[in-house]
Design a protein around this motif. Structure first.
Motif, PDB file in Angstrom:
ATOM      1  N   ALA A   5       0.815  -1.208   0.000  1.00  0.00           N
ATOM      2  CA  ALA A   5       0.000   0.000   0.000  1.00  0.00           C
ATOM      3  C   ALA A   5       0.853   1.263   0.000  1.00  0.00           C
ATOM      4  CB  ALA A   5      -0.927   0.010   1.207  1.00  0.00           C
ATOM      5  N   LEU A   6       2.126   1.119   0.269  1.00  0.00           N
ATOM      6  CA  LEU A   6       3.009   2.281   0.285  1.00  0.00           C
ATOM      7  C   LEU A   6       3.370   2.696  -1.129  1.00  0.00           C
ATOM      8  CD1 LEU A   6       5.603   1.247   3.039  1.00  0.00           C
ATOM      9  CD2 LEU A   6       3.727   2.876   3.264  1.00  0.00           C
ATOM     10  N   PRO A   7       3.450   4.011  -1.391  1.00  0.00           N
ATOM     11  CA  PRO A   7       3.959   4.426  -2.695  1.00  0.00           C
ATOM     12  C   PRO A   7       5.424   4.000  -2.802  1.00  0.00           C
ATOM     13  CG  PRO A   7       3.664   6.325  -1.245  1.00  0.00           C
ATOM     14  CD  PRO A   7       3.126   5.124  -0.520  1.00  0.00           C
ATOM     15  N   SER A   8       5.832   3.590  -3.980  1.00  0.00           N
ATOM     16  CA  SER A   8       7.221   3.178  -4.168  1.00  0.00           C
ATOM     17  C   SER A   8       7.860   4.003  -5.273  1.00  0.00           C
ATOM     18  CB  SER A   8       7.304   1.685  -4.484  1.00  0.00           C
ATOM     19  OG  SER A   8       6.562   1.396  -5.648  1.00  0.00           O
ATOM     20  N   VAL A   9       9.112   4.395  -5.023  1.00  0.00           N
ATOM     21  CA  VAL A   9       9.837   5.259  -5.950  1.00  0.00           C
ATOM     22  C   VAL A   9      11.170   4.606  -6.280  1.00  0.00           C
ATOM     23  CG1 VAL A   9      10.859   7.544  -6.298  1.00  0.00           C
ATOM     24  CG2 VAL A   9       8.755   7.312  -4.958  1.00  0.00           C
TER      25      VAL A   9
END
Length: 135
Positions: A5-9
């Motif tokens: 669910a975390l944004p990933s970069v």
């Protein structure tokens, strides 16, 4: 909240020894566990640029233990946002990913004096990115 669910970069540059290492370190420093951070290079160097290590240490961030990593298709597929920094056509493009291209000079072969303004520019960009992607 699960990790997915975390944004990933993913930060990508040629050598994964300067720009992408600084960007990843700043994002980790400022966003903490609110985002997944990766960095890689299309042709990774053997070690992080010593001037980058010194410039980051000046702002209290230790990147001396980081190791340049090779860019993989899996890393791109696992990321929501891919930020390229001069890797050109070697960066794989997948539908549904958000791509940003940050035009930043390569610090390779530069002293810490030349890296400082680049470091500060990257930190400004990271703060703006956090405002966009972190809830």
């Amino acid at each position: 909240m699960s990790d997915t669910a975390l944004p990933s970069v993913l930060f990508v540059c040629v050598h994964n020894a300067g720009r992408s290492q600084m960007a990843a370190a700043f994002l980790t420093h400022h966003a903490g566990d609110r985002v997944q951070v990766r960095s890689a290079g299309s042709a990774p160097a053997d070690a992080v640029n010593p001037a980058v290590i010194a410039a980051m240490a000046e702002v209290g961030i230790d990147v001396s233990a980081e190791v340049p990593k090779v860019l993989t298709v899996e890393a791109v597929q696992a990321s929501d946002v891919v930020i390229t920094m001069g890797c050109g056509d070697t960066c794989p493009v997948f539908p549904g990913k958000r791509y940003l291209d940050w035009q930043l000079p390569d610090p390779a072969g530069q002293g810490v004096e030349a890296v400082r303004p680049l470091r500060d520019d990257i930190e400004r960009r990271i703060r703006g990115l956090i405002d966009e992607i972190v809830l």
